[in-house]
Design an enzyme around this catalytic site. Structure first.
Site, PDB file in Angstrom:
ATOM      1  N   ASN A   1       1.190  53.366 104.738  1.00  0.00           N
ATOM      2  CA  ASN A   1       0.442  54.548 104.585  1.00  0.00           C
ATOM      3  C   ASN A   1      -0.188  54.375 103.509  1.00  0.00           C
ATOM      4  O   ASN A   1      -0.429  53.565 102.904  1.00  0.00           O
ATOM      5  CB  ASN A   1       1.416  55.735 104.373  1.00  0.00           C
ATOM      6  CG  ASN A   1       2.306  55.692 103.338  1.00  0.00           C
ATOM      7  OD1 ASN A   1       1.972  55.966 102.216  1.00  0.00           O
ATOM      8  ND2 ASN A   1       3.541  55.477 103.378  1.00  0.00           N
TER       9      ASN A   1
ATOM     10  N   LYS B   1      17.224  68.537 101.246  1.00  0.00           N
ATOM     11  CA  LYS B   1      17.456  67.371 100.547  1.00  0.00           C
ATOM     12  C   LYS B   1      18.462  67.666  99.256  1.00  0.00           C
ATOM     13  O   LYS B   1      19.083  66.837  98.853  1.00  0.00           O
ATOM     14  CB  LYS B   1      15.970  66.953 100.047  1.00  0.00           C
ATOM     15  CG  LYS B   1      14.834  66.803 100.818  1.00  0.00           C
ATOM     16  CD  LYS B   1      14.698  65.446 101.379  1.00  0.00           C
ATOM     17  CE  LYS B   1      13.300  65.266 101.855  1.00  0.00           C
ATOM     18  NZ  LYS B   1      13.106  63.919 102.433  1.00  0.00           N
TER      19      LYS B   1
ATOM     20  N   ASP C   1       9.015  56.965 107.097  1.00  0.00           N
ATOM     21  CA  ASP C   1      10.273  57.468 107.697  1.00  0.00           C
ATOM     22  C   ASP C   1      11.034  56.692 108.652  1.00  0.00           C
ATOM     23  O   ASP C   1      12.278  56.797 108.755  1.00  0.00           O
ATOM     24  CB  ASP C   1       9.999  58.946 108.669  1.00  0.00           C
ATOM     25  CG  ASP C   1       9.664  59.985 107.537  1.00  0.00           C
ATOM     26  OD1 ASP C   1      10.218  60.078 106.412  1.00  0.00           O
ATOM     27  OD2 ASP C   1       8.447  60.560 107.898  1.00  0.00           O
TER      28      ASP C   1
ATOM     29  N   ASP D   1      16.743  58.087 103.721  1.00  0.00           N
ATOM     30  CA  ASP D   1      15.994  59.187 102.813  1.00  0.00           C
ATOM     31  C   ASP D   1      16.623  58.951 101.445  1.00  0.00           C
ATOM     32  O   ASP D   1      17.760  59.295 101.067  1.00  0.00           O
ATOM     33  CB  ASP D   1      16.407  60.690 103.452  1.00  0.00           C
ATOM     34  CG  ASP D   1      15.462  61.530 102.645  1.00  0.00           C
ATOM     35  OD1 ASP D   1      15.103  61.444 101.535  1.00  0.00           O
ATOM     36  OD2 ASP D   1      14.661  62.267 103.489  1.00  0.00           O
ATOM     37  N   ILE D   2      15.738  58.449 100.649  1.00  0.00           N
ATOM     38  CA  ILE D   2      16.141  58.170  99.305  1.00  0.00           C
ATOM     39  C   ILE D   2      16.291  59.324  98.474  1.00  0.00           C
ATOM     40  O   ILE D   2      17.438  59.372  97.786  1.00  0.00           O
ATOM     41  CB  ILE D   2      15.026  57.336  98.649  1.00  0.00           C
ATOM     42  CG1 ILE D   2      14.776  55.723  99.325  1.00  0.00           C
ATOM     43  CG2 ILE D   2      15.035  56.903  97.115  1.00  0.00           C
ATOM     44  CD1 ILE D   2      13.587  55.304  99.179  1.00  0.00           C
TER      45      ILE D   2
ATOM     46  N   LYS E   1      12.611  72.102 102.574  1.00  0.00           N
ATOM     47  CA  LYS E   1      12.683  70.726 102.054  1.00  0.00           C
ATOM     48  C   LYS E   1      13.635  70.734 100.999  1.00  0.00           C
ATOM     49  O   LYS E   1      14.508  69.920 100.784  1.00  0.00           O
ATOM     50  CB  LYS E   1      11.638  69.998 101.750  1.00  0.00           C
ATOM     51  CG  LYS E   1      11.495  68.518 101.630  1.00  0.00           C
ATOM     52  CD  LYS E   1      10.002  68.031 101.679  1.00  0.00           C
ATOM     53  CE  LYS E   1       9.444  68.295 102.862  1.00  0.00           C
ATOM     54  NZ  LYS E   1       8.213  67.449 103.165  1.00  0.00           N
TER      55      LYS E   1
ATOM     56  N   PHE F   1       8.654  65.375  96.058  1.00  0.00           N
ATOM     57  CA  PHE F   1       7.460  65.961  96.299  1.00  0.00           C
ATOM     58  C   PHE F   1       7.385  66.271  97.646  1.00  0.00           C
ATOM     59  O   PHE F   1       8.112  65.777  98.494  1.00  0.00           O
ATOM     60  CB  PHE F   1       6.390  64.634  96.168  1.00  0.00           C
ATOM     61  CG  PHE F   1       5.700  64.721  94.703  1.00  0.00           C
ATOM     62  CD1 PHE F   1       4.589  65.118  94.430  1.00  0.00           C
ATOM     63  CD2 PHE F   1       6.513  64.078  93.603  1.00  0.00           C
ATOM     64  CE1 PHE F   1       4.290  65.078  93.184  1.00  0.00           C
ATOM     65  CE2 PHE F   1       6.241  64.139  92.313  1.00  0.00           C
ATOM     66  CZ  PHE F   1       4.964  64.684  92.046  1.00  0.00           C
TER      67      PHE F   1
ATOM     68  N   LYS G   1       5.724  35.344 114.342  1.00  0.00           N
ATOM     69  CA  LYS G   1       4.503  36.212 114.574  1.00  0.00           C
ATOM     70  C   LYS G   1       4.336  36.493 115.903  1.00  0.00           C
ATOM     71  O   LYS G   1       4.665  35.439 116.860  1.00  0.00           O
ATOM     72  CB  LYS G   1       3.283  35.630 114.101  1.00  0.00           C
ATOM     73  CG  LYS G   1       2.092  36.110 114.338  1.00  0.00           C
ATOM     74  CD  LYS G   1       0.809  35.527 113.724  1.00  0.00           C
ATOM     75  CE  LYS G   1      -0.345  36.401 114.051  1.00  0.00           C
ATOM     76  NZ  LYS G   1      -1.752  35.548 114.115  1.00  0.00           N
TER      77      LYS G   1
END
Ligand code: C5P
Length: 400
Positions: free
Chosen positions: A212, A346, A280, A309-310, A342, A328, A290
């Site tokens: 990302n 979490k 995710d 999910d850390i 969230k 965040f 390859k």
């Protein structure tokens, strides 16, 4: 309250629309225990009243060069040397020009010329005035004279134009002041801080990956500021184009699984801040070789599997959980409501929510909202460095 033996600042407030921000600066300096005496120029009094300044600084405000009463209480030479640092905010084009020429026609310019202490200026003016060769010449002269400069920032101006010339935010000026006064407070001394940053890379095959746009800037700014505030910092980072901040222990990782393993290997952190943009999903079965593009072959169908999910894992640890776990939330809509959800999902203590619909990734500035069980705090836009410092100071307060 000013602490005994605390350092002090002589603040010269120039006459510009940004003078109102000097009030917040005075409040911040007082909150950090710094003594603050203020000189206002005549023009500054058009923008803020000496009464407001006196109420906030808790001191008499000086403005007259030829005032018998002021001179008997404290002569202008003594005033110019009474502080450890002279700060000019806002430093208007006019004040900068006077300083560059060594003019001393009023109390403000006289005190600046007479001081034997370091001087910091926070320029503030219209964008064209800032870029005018005369101002740039004066700036170069001032820098050559050893004057320190904070800002200006780019942004919308009170006059309706856009560009460089907005005075640095009060918190940025306060941070520059603390740096110059040598070793601001170290509220994270003795604390272990774990920060995740940057993107993760999830392999498709040995040469391709899914990732990302995270630049890692906010996480790196957090690590840098945490060191400055005295913490022992481990930064677990995905691939980014920045060197590790000085004094930080960097653990470079690629995938989410590696990131989690690196975080779990950090012994007993007091504070965890998950600023990484973790993918995710990972590709369920990355190809060992390859993937080939044969002329008539169909594109490969990728199957995905969820990544750990850390933040959730570290926040919901039953043994050895950090006292404070911060996440965040980058949102493009319903920023606060999504952040509140969230926080619960979490199990962390604090969510720093930001609206990324305006393109925060890779940008230097950020607008954030602090969401915790005790409510929501909306913070004004600031540089990612300043946001980082404020988040860490907030966390240091919670850890006390
Ligand atoms: O669930 P979402 O990705 O929106 O949550 C964002 C927060 O969770 C960030 O603090 C991010 O660092 C953290 N996170 C994580 N591991 C994941 C996904 C998100 O630590 N797999």
């Amino acid at each position: 309250m000013e602490k005994p033996g605390a350092k002090s600042v002589l603040l010269v407030v120039g006459g510009g629309i940004a003078a109102y921000k000097a009030l917040e600066l005075i409040r911040l300096l007082k909150a950090r225990g710094l003594g603050t005496r203020v000189i206002m120029t005549k023009a500054a009094e058009q923008f803020v009243t000496p009464l407001s300044v006196a109420a906030l600084s808790g001191e008499k405000v000086f403005s007259e060069l030829f005032s018998l009463t002021d001179e008997t209480e404290m002569g202008h030479i003594e005033l110019s040397r009474s502080a450890d640092l002279v700060v000019v905010a806002p430093a208007t084009a006019d004040l900068m020009a006077k300083m560059a020429q060594g003019l001393a026609g009023d109390l403000a310019s006289t005190a600046i010329l007479a001081t034997d202490k370091p001087v910091l200026i926070a320029p503030a003016m219209n964008v064209r005035m800032w870029h005018h060769p005369a101002t740039q010449r004066n700036l170069a002269t001032l820098r050559g004279d050893g004057i320190h400069v904070v800002g200006p920032n780019a942004g919308d101006m009170a006059c309706g134009e856009f560009g460089l010339g907005r005075m640095a935010e009060p918190a940025e000026i306060a941070a520059a002041i603390l740096d110059l006064l040598g070793g601001g407070a170290k509220p994270l001394a003795g604390r272990r801080v774990l920060i995740t940053a940057g993107p993760t890379r999830e392999p498709i095959d040995p040469v391709r990956f899914i990732s990302n746009h995270s630049s890692g800037k906010q996480g790196y700014a957090l690590a840098n500021e945490a060191v400055k505030l005295g913490a022992q910092v481990t930064l677990v980072s995905g691939p980014v184009a920045m060197p590790a901040p000085l004094g930080v222990q960097l653990v470079a990782v690629e995938t989410a699984e590696q990131m989690l393993a690196a975080c779990e290997a950090v012994p007993a952190p007091d504070l965890v801040i998950c600023a990484a943009a973790v993918a995710d999903w990972k590709v369920a079965n990355p190809a060992p070789q390859k993937l080939k593009k044969n002329d008539n072959s169909e594109p490969p169908a990728l199957a995905f599997a969820p990544n750990p999910d850390i933040l959730k894992t570290l926040a919901q640890k039953t043994k050895g959980r950090a006292r404070l776990v911060v996440g965040f939330a980058a949102e493009t809509e319903n920023v606060i409501a999504n952040a509140e959800a969230k926080l619960k999902r979490k199990g962390c203590d604090l969510i720093i929510a930001n609206d990324v619909s305006q393109g925060v990734f890779g940008a230097g500035r950020n607008t954030v909202h602090l969401v915790s069980a005790s409510g929501v705090e909306n913070w004004p836009q600031a540089s990612k460095d300043e946001v980082a410092r404020r988040i860490l100071e907030h966390c240091a307060g919670l850890l006390k």
